[in-house]
Motif scaffolding. Structure first.
Motif, short mmCIF file in Angstrom:
data_model
loop_
_atom_site.label_atom_id
_atom_site.label_comp_id
_atom_site.label_asym_id
_atom_site.label_seq_id
_atom_site.Cartn_x
_atom_site.Cartn_y
_atom_site.Cartn_z
N THR A 255 3.54 25.82 25.81
CA THR A 255 4.92 26.00 25.38
C THR A 255 5.89 25.68 26.50
OG1 THR A 255 6.47 27.59 24.38
CG2 THR A 255 4.94 28.43 26.02
N TYR A 306 6.74 30.55 11.10
CA TYR A 306 6.71 31.73 11.98
C TYR A 306 8.05 31.80 12.71
CZ TYR A 306 5.99 28.68 16.00
OH TYR A 306 6.14 27.73 16.96
N ASP A 307 8.37 32.96 13.24
CA ASP A 307 9.67 33.15 13.90
C ASP A 307 9.44 33.57 15.35
OD1 ASP A 307 12.21 33.63 14.70
OD2 ASP A 307 12.63 35.26 13.28
N PRO A 308 9.58 32.64 16.30
CA PRO A 308 9.37 32.98 17.71
C PRO A 308 10.50 33.86 18.27
CG PRO A 308 10.17 30.73 17.54
CD PRO A 308 9.93 31.21 16.13
N ARG A 309 11.60 34.00 17.54
CA ARG A 309 12.73 34.81 18.01
C ARG A 309 12.74 36.21 17.43
NH1 ARG A 309 13.63 29.84 16.85
NH2 ARG A 309 14.09 30.31 14.66
N ARG A 310 11.68 36.53 16.71
CA ARG A 310 11.60 37.83 16.06
C ARG A 310 11.68 38.95 17.11
NH1 ARG A 310 6.80 39.66 11.83
NH2 ARG A 310 7.70 41.68 11.24
N MET A 312 14.33 39.69 18.88
CA MET A 312 15.37 39.45 19.89
C MET A 312 16.72 39.98 19.40
SD MET A 312 14.50 35.60 21.25
CE MET A 312 15.89 35.63 22.40
N ILE A 313 16.95 39.97 18.10
CA ILE A 313 18.25 40.38 17.57
C ILE A 313 18.07 41.63 16.73
CG2 ILE A 313 20.18 39.68 16.11
CD1 ILE A 313 19.50 36.79 16.77
#
Length: 313
Positions: A255, A306-310, A312-313
């Motif tokens: 990555t 998929y959500d790699p930012r899960r 974070m907010i």
């Protein structure tokens, strides 16, 4: 400008080594001859700034300066001149000195006394004092600035600088030298008088940035672009190092921002273990997205989103 190195750098006598370095780098950038090519005053300031930092960054020289053992140029302070007066006049009076005449208030008095002594000397005594001894003074130290390529500083090299009189001076750049460091060349300064040795030359180096590498301590750091398929599937990728390209293994599922390490591929500074090379990966999308890739990604997204930012907010 004051001759006191603390005043020149604009720091207190209690300044730490880090404060000295910070002040020097700021002032050196402002007055560097390459930035001010037509400003002779800037060049003179740069020489003074470099000289002040050379003195204060060395703990022993700084201690000796603070104790009054050496002057602002790093030279030994002269022994006090003295006269031995005899009854009935000053015949036979002598004085001695090391490298300077700071005890005399007026420079004219120095030369008047020199020629007075010589005029009383025996016939045929040239360039000396009444007792036949010679006046000797070490040559002046000279200071220069030099730009150095990143790889030359990292690996070592020998380069030439052109002196103000048109002469050439070979400068051996040791491997691992850092930006802002100064090289001392003994006996390569101004000539001495009366048989005294020449002064030294001090060359302050400015290391140019590299388009690929950057330095952190003794490690080399670089950013390596990789393709989407190399990131997903893994690959052997040709990677530049100080010693030439090598094949780096990119693991499957790599990555952006991931760091890989090449042991022993960093800076080999004298007296220290060689650093490593850190390779930071950066996934780069293809310059054009064709229909085949677009259709594939749309299908893949529908099944494997998929959500790699899960979180974070």
């Amino acid at each position: 400008m004051s001759t006191d190195p603390y005043d020149i750098l604009g720091v207190k006598k209690t300044a730490s080594a880090e404060e000295l370095k910070k002040a020097y780098r700021k002032l050196a950038r402002e007055s560097h001859p390459d930035i001010n090519p037509d400003d002779s005053e800037a060049k003179a300031r740069f020489v003074k700034i470099s000289g002040a930092y050379d003195l204060l960054k060395d703990p022993e020289l700084r201690r000796r300066y603070d104790a009054g053992e050496i002057d602002a140029s790093g030279q030994e302070k002269p022994e006090r001149q003295f006269y031995r007066d005899h009854a009935g006049g000053s015949d036979g009076a002598r004085y001695r000195t090391t490298r300077g005449f700071e005890d005399f208030g007026d420079p004219a008095d120095i030369f008047a006394e020199m020629f007075r002594q010589r005029s009383r000397g025996p016939s045929g005594t040239a360039g000396g004092f009444a007792d036949g001894s010679q006046f000797a003074m070490q040559g002046a130290d000279m200071r220069y600035a030099m730009d150095v390529a990143f790889l030359d500083a990292a690996q070592g090299a020998t380069r030439q600088i052109t002196l103000p009189d048109g002469g050439k001076l070979d400068v051996k750049i040791p491997a691992g030298i850092q930006d802002g460091q100064t090289i001392r060349l003994r006996g390569k300064g101004g000539p001495g008088s009366g048989g005294a040795p020449a002064g030294d030359a001090y060359i302050t180096l400015s290391v140019k940035p590299h388009h690929v590498f950057r330095r952190e301590g003794n490690d080399i750091v670089m950013t390596l672009p990789i393709t989407i398929d190399e990131a997903v599937l893994g690959a052997k990728v040709k990677t530049p190092t100080l010693d030439g390209p090598v094949n780096l293994t990119v693991p499957p599922g790599a990555t952006s921002g991931q760091s890989l390490r090449l042991k022993g591929r960093g800076i080999a500074a004298k007296g220290k273990p060689r650093g490593d090379q850190r390779v930071e990966l950066k996934i780069v999308a293809p310059p054009e997205i064709d229909d085949e890739l677009k259709t594939f990604m749309e299908t893949w997204r529908a099944k494997n989103a998929y959500d790699p930012r899960r979180g974070m907010i």
